[in-house]
Design a protein around this motif. Structure first.
Motif, PDB file in Angstrom:
ATOM      1  N   PHE A  11       0.824  -1.204   0.000  1.00 47.99           N
ATOM      2  CA  PHE A  11       0.000   0.000   0.000  1.00 47.99           C
ATOM      3  C   PHE A  11       0.861   1.258   0.000  1.00 47.99           C
ATOM      4  CE2 PHE A  11      -3.400  -2.790   1.726  1.00 47.99           C
ATOM      5  CZ  PHE A  11      -4.345  -2.518   0.758  1.00 47.99           C
ATOM      6  N   VAL A  12       1.956   1.227   0.739  1.00 47.15           N
ATOM      7  CA  VAL A  12       2.866   2.381   0.752  1.00 47.15           C
ATOM      8  C   VAL A  12       3.432   2.607  -0.647  1.00 47.15           C
ATOM      9  CG1 VAL A  12       5.057   3.237   1.677  1.00 47.15           C
ATOM     10  CG2 VAL A  12       3.397   2.151   3.206  1.00 47.15           C
ATOM     11  N   LEU A  13       3.816   1.539  -1.319  1.00 47.94           N
ATOM     12  CA  LEU A  13       4.335   1.662  -2.677  1.00 47.94           C
ATOM     13  C   LEU A  13       3.273   2.228  -3.627  1.00 47.94           C
ATOM     14  CD1 LEU A  13       6.646   1.132  -4.681  1.00 47.94           C
ATOM     15  CD2 LEU A  13       5.674  -1.144  -5.010  1.00 47.94           C
ATOM     16  N   LEU A  14       2.047   1.736  -3.516  1.00 43.38           N
ATOM     17  CA  LEU A  14       0.968   2.269  -4.341  1.00 43.38           C
ATOM     18  C   LEU A  14       0.741   3.755  -4.063  1.00 43.38           C
ATOM     19  CD1 LEU A  14      -1.621  -0.633  -4.199  1.00 43.38           C
ATOM     20  CD2 LEU A  14      -0.398   0.171  -6.210  1.00 43.38           C
ATOM     21  N   PHE A  15       0.821   4.153  -2.803  1.00 43.07           N
ATOM     22  CA  PHE A  15       0.643   5.551  -2.439  1.00 43.07           C
ATOM     23  C   PHE A  15       1.752   6.416  -3.042  1.00 43.07           C
ATOM     24  CE2 PHE A  15       1.676   9.063   0.458  1.00 43.07           C
ATOM     25  CZ  PHE A  15       0.498   9.784   0.354  1.00 43.07           C
ATOM     26  N   LEU A  16       2.998   5.941  -2.961  1.00 42.40           N
ATOM     27  CA  LEU A  16       4.117   6.710  -3.506  1.00 42.40           C
ATOM     28  C   LEU A  16       4.024   6.853  -5.025  1.00 42.40           C
ATOM     29  CD1 LEU A  16       7.049   5.385  -1.307  1.00 42.40           C
ATOM     30  CD2 LEU A  16       5.875   7.592  -1.155  1.00 42.40           C
ATOM     31  N   ILE A  17       3.587   5.794  -5.691  1.00 49.36           N
ATOM     32  CA  ILE A  17       3.383   5.868  -7.140  1.00 49.36           C
ATOM     33  C   ILE A  17       2.302   6.893  -7.466  1.00 49.36           C
ATOM     34  CG2 ILE A  17       2.524   4.581  -9.137  1.00 49.36           C
ATOM     35  CD1 ILE A  17       3.967   2.124  -7.938  1.00 49.36           C
ATOM     36  N   VAL A  19       1.427   9.518  -5.650  1.00 49.37           N
ATOM     37  CA  VAL A  19       1.960  10.856  -5.391  1.00 49.37           C
ATOM     38  C   VAL A  19       2.823  11.315  -6.561  1.00 49.37           C
ATOM     39  CG1 VAL A  19       3.554  12.157  -3.927  1.00 49.37           C
ATOM     40  CG2 VAL A  19       1.804  10.708  -2.887  1.00 49.37           C
ATOM     41  N   LEU A  20       3.670  10.431  -7.063  1.00 47.58           N
ATOM     42  CA  LEU A  20       4.513  10.764  -8.212  1.00 47.58           C
ATOM     43  C   LEU A  20       3.657  11.118  -9.430  1.00 47.58           C
ATOM     44  CD1 LEU A  20       7.372  10.814  -9.542  1.00 47.58           C
ATOM     45  CD2 LEU A  20       6.909   8.457 -10.195  1.00 47.58           C
ATOM     46  N   MET A  21       2.651  10.320  -9.692  1.00 52.35           N
ATOM     47  CA  MET A  21       1.784  10.569 -10.843  1.00 52.35           C
ATOM     48  C   MET A  21       1.064  11.907 -10.718  1.00 52.35           C
ATOM     49  SD  MET A  21       1.862   8.235 -13.203  1.00 52.35           S
ATOM     50  CE  MET A  21       0.314   8.390 -14.057  1.00 52.35           C
ATOM     51  N   GLU A  22       0.482  12.169  -9.535  1.00 56.97           N
ATOM     52  CA  GLU A  22      -0.294  13.397  -9.368  1.00 56.97           C
ATOM     53  C   GLU A  22       0.581  14.638  -9.294  1.00 56.97           C
ATOM     54  OE1 GLU A  22      -3.575  13.589  -6.668  1.00 56.97           O
ATOM     55  OE2 GLU A  22      -3.787  11.416  -6.697  1.00 56.97           O
ATOM     56  N   ALA A  23       1.773  14.518  -8.765  1.00 56.52           N
ATOM     57  CA  ALA A  23       2.627  15.689  -8.591  1.00 56.52           C
ATOM     58  C   ALA A  23       3.455  16.008  -9.829  1.00 56.52           C
ATOM     59  CB  ALA A  23       3.551  15.486  -7.399  1.00 56.52           C
ATOM     60  N   VAL A  24       3.829  14.987 -10.601  1.00 53.39           N
ATOM     61  CA  VAL A  24       4.762  15.216 -11.693  1.00 53.39           C
ATOM     62  C   VAL A  24       4.143  14.906 -13.054  1.00 53.39           C
ATOM     63  CG1 VAL A  24       6.998  14.552 -12.651  1.00 53.39           C
ATOM     64  CG2 VAL A  24       6.715  14.729 -10.178  1.00 53.39           C
ATOM     65  N   LEU A  25       3.700  13.689 -13.246  1.00 57.39           N
ATOM     66  CA  LEU A  25       3.328  13.250 -14.588  1.00 57.39           C
ATOM     67  C   LEU A  25       2.006  13.829 -15.097  1.00 57.39           C
ATOM     68  CD1 LEU A  25       4.542   9.569 -14.431  1.00 57.39           C
ATOM     69  CD2 LEU A  25       5.655  11.520 -15.494  1.00 57.39           C
ATOM     70  N   TYR A  40      -7.233   7.096 -15.270  1.00 53.14           N
ATOM     71  CA  TYR A  40      -6.096   6.847 -14.371  1.00 53.14           C
ATOM     72  C   TYR A  40      -6.597   6.590 -12.957  1.00 53.14           C
ATOM     73  CZ  TYR A  40      -2.595   7.850 -10.921  1.00 53.14           C
ATOM     74  OH  TYR A  40      -1.821   7.771  -9.808  1.00 53.14           O
ATOM     75  N   PHE A  41      -7.463   7.471 -12.448  1.00 49.61           N
ATOM     76  CA  PHE A  41      -7.930   7.322 -11.071  1.00 49.61           C
ATOM     77  C   PHE A  41      -8.784   6.082 -10.889  1.00 49.61           C
ATOM     78  CE2 PHE A  41      -6.931  11.860 -11.125  1.00 49.61           C
ATOM     79  CZ  PHE A  41      -6.031  11.883 -10.064  1.00 49.61           C
ATOM     80  N   GLN A  42      -9.587   5.736 -11.868  1.00 49.22           N
ATOM     81  CA  GLN A  42     -10.381   4.513 -11.779  1.00 49.22           C
ATOM     82  C   GLN A  42      -9.476   3.293 -11.767  1.00 49.22           C
ATOM     83  OE1 GLN A  42     -13.015   4.865 -15.103  1.00 49.22           O
ATOM     84  NE2 GLN A  42     -14.321   6.365 -14.089  1.00 49.22           N
ATOM     85  N   SER A  43      -8.478   3.280 -12.616  1.00 50.71           N
ATOM     86  CA  SER A  43      -7.531   2.158 -12.656  1.00 50.71           C
ATOM     87  C   SER A  43      -6.746   2.057 -11.354  1.00 50.71           C
ATOM     88  CB  SER A  43      -6.556   2.322 -13.822  1.00 50.71           C
ATOM     89  OG  SER A  43      -7.234   2.419 -15.020  1.00 50.71           O
ATOM     90  N   TRP A  44      -6.352   3.200 -10.832  1.00 50.94           N
ATOM     91  CA  TRP A  44      -5.584   3.198  -9.591  1.00 50.94           C
ATOM     92  C   TRP A  44      -6.398   2.626  -8.438  1.00 50.94           C
ATOM     93  CZ3 TRP A  44      -5.690   5.722  -4.798  1.00 50.94           C
ATOM     94  CH2 TRP A  44      -4.532   5.571  -4.050  1.00 50.94           C
ATOM     95  N   TRP A  45      -7.663   3.022  -8.317  1.00 52.78           N
ATOM     96  CA  TRP A  45      -8.504   2.498  -7.242  1.00 52.78           C
ATOM     97  C   TRP A  45      -8.798   1.005  -7.427  1.00 52.78           C
ATOM     98  CZ3 TRP A  45      -8.776   4.200  -2.656  1.00 52.78           C
ATOM     99  CH2 TRP A  45      -8.621   5.554  -2.394  1.00 52.78           C
ATOM    100  N   LEU A  47      -6.683  -1.097  -8.759  1.00 53.29           N
ATOM    101  CA  LEU A  47      -5.434  -1.727  -8.342  1.00 53.29           C
ATOM    102  C   LEU A  47      -5.311  -1.766  -6.818  1.00 53.29           C
ATOM    103  CD1 LEU A  47      -2.850  -2.989  -9.476  1.00 53.29           C
ATOM    104  CD2 LEU A  47      -1.826  -0.716  -9.404  1.00 53.29           C
ATOM    105  N   VAL A  48      -5.685  -0.693  -6.148  1.00 52.77           N
ATOM    106  CA  VAL A  48      -5.662  -0.673  -4.678  1.00 52.77           C
ATOM    107  C   VAL A  48      -6.637  -1.713  -4.130  1.00 52.77           C
ATOM    108  CG1 VAL A  48      -6.239   0.717  -2.647  1.00 52.77           C
ATOM    109  CG2 VAL A  48      -4.872   1.705  -4.477  1.00 52.77           C
ATOM    110  N   GLY A  49      -7.813  -1.797  -4.714  1.00 50.91           N
ATOM    111  CA  GLY A  49      -8.793  -2.791  -4.264  1.00 50.91           C
ATOM    112  C   GLY A  49      -8.318  -4.216  -4.480  1.00 50.91           C
ATOM    113  N   LEU A  50      -7.703  -4.462  -5.630  1.00 48.50           N
ATOM    114  CA  LEU A  50      -7.176  -5.805  -5.897  1.00 48.50           C
ATOM    115  C   LEU A  50      -6.067  -6.164  -4.915  1.00 48.50           C
ATOM    116  CD1 LEU A  50      -7.102  -5.854  -9.793  1.00 48.50           C
ATOM    117  CD2 LEU A  50      -8.581  -7.194  -8.291  1.00 48.50           C
ATOM    118  N   TRP A  51      -5.197  -5.197  -4.599  1.00 49.14           N
ATOM    119  CA  TRP A  51      -4.140  -5.473  -3.625  1.00 49.14           C
ATOM    120  C   TRP A  51      -4.745  -5.743  -2.248  1.00 49.14           C
ATOM    121  CZ3 TRP A  51       0.460  -7.281  -3.691  1.00 49.14           C
ATOM    122  CH2 TRP A  51       1.235  -7.232  -2.540  1.00 49.14           C
ATOM    123  N   ALA A  52      -5.790  -5.002  -1.893  1.00 45.28           N
ATOM    124  CA  ALA A  52      -6.432  -5.207  -0.593  1.00 45.28           C
ATOM    125  C   ALA A  52      -7.048  -6.601  -0.496  1.00 45.28           C
ATOM    126  CB  ALA A  52      -7.494  -4.138  -0.355  1.00 45.28           C
TER     127      ALA A  52
END
Length: 69
Positions: A11-17, A19-25, A40-45, A47-52
């Motif tokens: 989860f920490v890794l997903l959060f850092l990714i 942050v990088l996407m929202e702040a830079v890319l 992007y946001f739908q895919s990210w959520w 992915l977070v749900g699948l990891w959970a």
């Protein structure tokens, strides 16, 4: 306990990714605060749900593969 810590680190890794996407890319691609970044946001959520849900199973699989007893 070790597997649980790896799960939390996922989860920490997903959060850092994120942050990088929202702040830079996303601002670099001019997609910040536009409807075009919704996929992007739908895919990210997803992915977070699948990891959970399946993260523990993935870690158990890799634990068995790389630490045969």
């Amino acid at each position: 306990m070790r597997r649980f810590m790896h799960w939390i680190l996922g989860f920490v890794l997903l959060f850092l990714i994120n942050v990088l996407m929202e702040a830079v890319l996303l601002p670099y691609w001019n997609l910040d605060n536009t409807p075009k970044n919704d996929i992007y946001f739908q895919s990210w959520w997803v992915l977070v749900g699948l990891w959970a849900i399946f993260g523990q199973r993935v870690l158990t699989y890799y634990e068995r593969e790389f630490n045969p007893q």
